[in-house]
Structures are given as structure tokens and as C-alpha cells.
Design a protein around this motif. Structure first.
Motif, PDB file in Angstrom:
ATOM      1  N   TRP A   1      20.250  -7.415  -9.789  1.00 26.61           N
ATOM      2  CA  TRP A   1      20.861  -6.090  -9.764  1.00 26.61           C
ATOM      3  C   TRP A   1      19.420  -5.291  -9.913  1.00 26.61           C
ATOM      4  CZ3 TRP A   1      18.507  -4.250 -14.277  1.00 26.61           C
ATOM      5  CH2 TRP A   1      17.942  -5.587 -15.197  1.00 26.61           C
TER       6      TRP A   1
ATOM      7  N   ASP B   1      29.212 -16.104  -6.977  1.00 24.76           N
ATOM      8  CA  ASP B   1      28.895 -14.727  -6.644  1.00 24.76           C
ATOM      9  C   ASP B   1      27.714 -14.236  -7.160  1.00 24.76           C
ATOM     10  OD1 ASP B   1      30.182 -15.123  -9.334  1.00 24.76           O
ATOM     11  OD2 ASP B   1      30.247 -12.853  -9.266  1.00 24.76           O
TER      12      ASP B   1
ATOM     13  N   GLN C   1      24.574 -12.918  -4.629  1.00 25.84           N
ATOM     14  CA  GLN C   1      23.855 -11.707  -4.912  1.00 25.84           C
ATOM     15  C   GLN C   1      22.303 -12.101  -5.142  1.00 25.84           C
ATOM     16  OE1 GLN C   1      25.330  -9.832  -8.819  1.00 25.84           O
ATOM     17  NE2 GLN C   1      27.448 -10.321  -8.130  1.00 25.84           N
TER      18      GLN C   1
ATOM     19  N   GLU D   1      20.951 -12.296  -1.528  1.00 23.39           N
ATOM     20  CA  GLU D   1      20.898 -10.852  -0.676  1.00 23.39           C
ATOM     21  C   GLU D   1      19.799  -9.990  -1.386  1.00 23.39           C
ATOM     22  OE1 GLU D   1      24.628  -9.432  -1.442  1.00 23.39           O
ATOM     23  OE2 GLU D   1      25.730 -10.749  -0.116  1.00 23.39           O
TER      24      GLU D   1
END
Length: 453
Positions: A131, A204, A208, A211
């Protein structure tokens, strides 16, 4: 050099785990020694663990800011105060912990927006915190990934996945060759890092992370070029990103009391430990360190203790204790009262690390563990290594013959190379200079673009 870039501002965001936070603290000190302003992001509980380190750094004039954010334990379904991976009561709560960490994005963004000067120029974040890439995008600054692993292990993992090498074997215990390595490296599917066998509920997050890694500006490593024997360049080519090896970052910290006090409080005073070591012959003490995430069952730890004892070598062993380890504490009180203790984990990239230490650098001895102990599976695994195997490995490591002396000499040489790498004109020192220079240039480029628009 410090005067040239005193306005640079780096934001460091570590994963809340000892093996990730401690090198990040040292990295913050290293950057600050070059005149870079550093904001070190952590949580209230973790801030208390490193208060001594940050207070002393600030007192010495280093521009380090500690930013303790409230960790949303209850909102994420965690027990209150569960702000570090070593305090998670169950592996089932890892997802909750990572979810809680992701909730730090908004308060961190708000803090950075409120800081008029200096605005952040770069964010260095743990790879497990994808994040942070959104924060980097928001402020249009480079995001560098921090890996706790070395280039050798990262390249091994990358190549296994890139070439689907693990699909060539029919069982988890069958060894296969890791392609694209500079040395012959064999590993089993069971020994691969956890990224190859991901629980469905974490898939997931793994996506993330992948990516975010692809969009990162580069990678910062707590390693040094001379240790990696060509693997820095190979890893850099594989991921097609810049890699800066700036370690070992711990060598920048000359404050022994600071290093002793950070983290959880030890049950043995520094002076007591130092006095005991001073009473021993040089190079005669074995140091058993198994990591802050160790959750092995008491029976396995007792086997380790019995093996250490049977070797007849003096040793220091620091171990993490809890209510469920009352049996172990009683055993220690009866047999080796007053000796410091430590913990051990067996997971992640450690089997790759073993290949580097044993087969490439040739500075260690295998104890014989073949199967990793994943968080939450400790009770199922039970005892993996018997005391006889532990005793044998210790005696082999500490032996006085040519083989043992050669290992000690090689390890000593690497220690000298590590020290030299972090000194002025050393490889890690120069890499830190190049990193700072590159971020400065990126900042100047951004300023020019803003003026033109």
C-alpha cells in the motif's frame, strides 16, 4: 557531502517485525549521518521498543523523526497491543495483521500532507507493505523496496518462479536445480519461501505485493557486494531495476548500549553478559540465535539445549519465552542458571541462505533440518533435530583442525570485507552516496517539471 542534500527527506516504513525494523532503524541512522532528514514510521508499542535508539540519535544531532501511528488492532480483529509479528498469538491472524498495517496509509498520508517543509523526496518501504506504493504515487516520489533477504536468495526465488523450476519434480522432498545461478544450487519444493505455497486467504495480498514490486523505483539491500559474489548484478538484471547494497547497516551503529536495549527487554543485564564473555577464551563461545519469530515446541528447544550442553563448549542462547514455555524455563533453571538465551525460526528464505553459507561462502555447518517449520504448524512438526545431531554439528563447527580453521578464516575475512564496505570509499558507502545522489536528481527533475507546468 551532507551540505549538498540537507533538504532531502526520506520516509522509512518497515514491517512491524524485529528482523525488519532493526535494520531499518540503522538505515535511518545511516541516511541521517549523510544529512538526510528521515521520518521513521512505526506504531505506539513499537516506538517504545526503539525509543532509546531514536532519542540518542536526535540528541547527537541526527535529523531523525519518529512518527508513531495508532495501530488499529481492534478494527482489524487483533488483540489490543498486538502491533508486532512476534506478538501474534496465531498464524490465522497474519491476514488481520497485514490488514491493520494497510490502515496506516490514511494517517501517514495526512501527516505528510500537513508537513509543509520539507516535503518527502523518497519512500523506502518493506516489500510486505504494498500500500505504500499508493503513497508514493500520490506524492509523485520514488518508492524503494527494502528486502530483509540477500540478493542470492532473492535471485534464487525469482528464478524458480520465472522458470517454473519447482514443477519439474514429483514430490515436495525431491531436490531440483535452481536455474540461472552462478553456482550449483539444489533445493526442494518444501524448502522454498512461503510465496510459492500461499494460503488462499492471502493470495490477494501476494498479488498486491507483486504488482507493487513491479512499479517500484528500485531495491535497497542490507547486504554488501563482496558477500554476494556476483549475485547483485545477476539479480539487478533479472528484475530490471537498480539495486543498492548499503549494508551491513548495523556497522553504522557504534552504541553498544543502544543495540543491547532495543527490542524486547532482556532478562540479563548487559554488564553481566559482557563480564561472562570477558572471562572466556577468545573464539571459544558459541552464540545460538534463532530469531524473534521462533515458536518451536518446548521439546525441540530442550533437545537444542541438551545438544549445546553435550558439546562441552560455553554458549550464549537467548530465547523468547511465554506462558506456554514454563516447562522450558524450569529445565533451564535446573541445568544452566544465569546463561542468556535466544530463539530460532525456520521459514521464508532461510534454506536459500543455507545454500549460500554452506555451498558458496563455505563458512558454516548444516545441522540437518530438511523441512521448514511454518508459523502455526509447530505442534504438528514437533522435534525435527535430535540432540546428537546438534552436538555433532557444534563440534564440527568448533573443531580445531584444518577444516574448522578454514571456515573461521573465511568468516573472519568476510567480516573484514563487511567493515571495509561500509567505510569511506567502500562499496556500500559509495552505493549510499549514489542512492542519495539519484534521489536528489529525481527531486530536481520534479521541480523543473513543476516550474514548466
Amino acid at each position: 557531502m551532507a551540505a549538498e542534500h540537507h533538504q532531502l527527506h526520506f520516509v522509512l516504513v518497515p514491517l512491524m517485525a524485529q528482523g525488519h525494523m532493526i535494520p531499518m532503524i540503522d538505515m535511518a541512522r545511516l541516511l541521517a549521518q549523510r544529512g538526510v532528514i528521515v521520518t521513521f514510521v512505526t506504531t505506539l508499542v513499537n516506538a517504545s521498543r526503539f525509543k532509546t535508539a531514536t532519542d540518542r540519535a536526535v540528541e547527537s544531532g541526527l535529523p531523525i523523526r519518529l512518527l508513531p501511528l495508532r495501530f488499529p488492532c481492534l478494527e482489524a480483529g487483533l488483540p489490543e497491543g498486538c502491533e508486532n509479528l512476534d506478538s501474534i498469538p496465531s498464524a490465522d491472524l497474519i491476514r488481520n495483521f497485514l490488514d491493520a498495517a494497510s490502515m496506516l496509509q490514511q494517517p501517514l498520508e495526512q501527516y505528510l500532507q500537513q508537513q509543509q517543509q520539507p516535503t518527502p523526496n523518497c519512500i523506502i518501504a518493506d516489500s510486505y507493505l504494498p500500500w505504500t506504493s499508493r503513497i508514493a504515487n500520490k506524492f509523485q516520489i520514488p518508492r524503494l523496496i527494502f528486502h530483509g533477504m540477500c540478493c542470492f536468495s532473492l535471485l534464487g526465488s525469482h528464478n524458480v518462479q520465472h522458470y517454473n523450476a519447482y514443477k519439474t519434480v514429483s514430490s515436495d522432498s525431491e531436490p531440483f536445480m535452481v536455474p540461472g545461478m552462478l553456482h550449483r544450487v539444489e533445493i526442494t519444493k518444501a524448502q522454498l519461501p512461503g510465496s510459492f505455497v500461499v494460503k488462499p486467504e492471502l493470495e490477494d495480498i501476494r498479488r498486491q505485493i507483486r504488482e507493487a514490486d513491479l512499479t517500484a523505483y528500485g531495491v535497497v539491500m542490507n547486504s554488501f557486494k563482496e558477500l554476494e559474489l556476483g549475485y547483485v548484478e545477476e539479480y539487478q538484471k533479472a528484475i530490471q531495476k537498480k539495486v543498492w547494497c548499503i549494508g551491513p547497516v548495523s556497522l553504522c551503529n557504534k552504541d553498544d548500549l543502544d543495540k543491547f536495549e532495543r527490542g524486547n527487554k532482556a532478562s540479563v543485564e548487559q554488564n553481566q553478559c559482557s563480564a561472562w564473555l570477558d572471562s572466556m577464551k577468545p573464539k571459544s563461545v558459541l552464540y545460538a540465535c534463532l530469531g524473534s519469530q521462533c515458536r518451536l515446541v518446548p521439546l525441540q528447544l530442550i533437545e537444542l539445549g541438551l545438544g549445546l550442553e553435550a558439546s562441552n563448549y560455553p554458549f550464549i542462547w537467548v530465547i523468547r519465552t511465554a506462558d506456554r514455555f514454563a516447562e522450558l524455563e524450569k529445565w533451564f533453571e535446573e541445568r544452566i542458571k544465569g546463561v542468556p538465551m535466544i530463539t530460532w525460526p525456520m521459514f521464508a528464505e532461510q534454506f536459500f541462505n543455507e545454500k549460500l553459507i554452506i555451498h558458496v561462502l563455505k563458512i558454516g555447518v548444516r545441522i540437518g533440518v530438511e523441512v521448514p517449520v511454518k508459523l502455526g504448524d509447530e505442534e504438528k512438526v514437533g522435534v525435527l533435530v535430535k540432540r546428537e545431531e546438534i552436538e555433532k554439528a557444534i563440534k564440527l563447527l568448533m573443531q580445531e583442525g584444518n577444516e574448522g580453521e578454514e571456515r573461521r578464516n573465511k568468516a573472519s575475512e568476510l567480516g573484514q570485507k563487511a567493515k571495509k564496505a561500509t567505510e569511506e570509499k567502500g562499496s556500500s558507502y559509495l552505493n549510499m552516496s549514489l542512492l542519495i545522489q539519484e534521489i536528489m536528481q529525481e527531486g530536481q527533475k520534479k521541480c523543473s517539471q513543476n516550474k514548466e507546468s
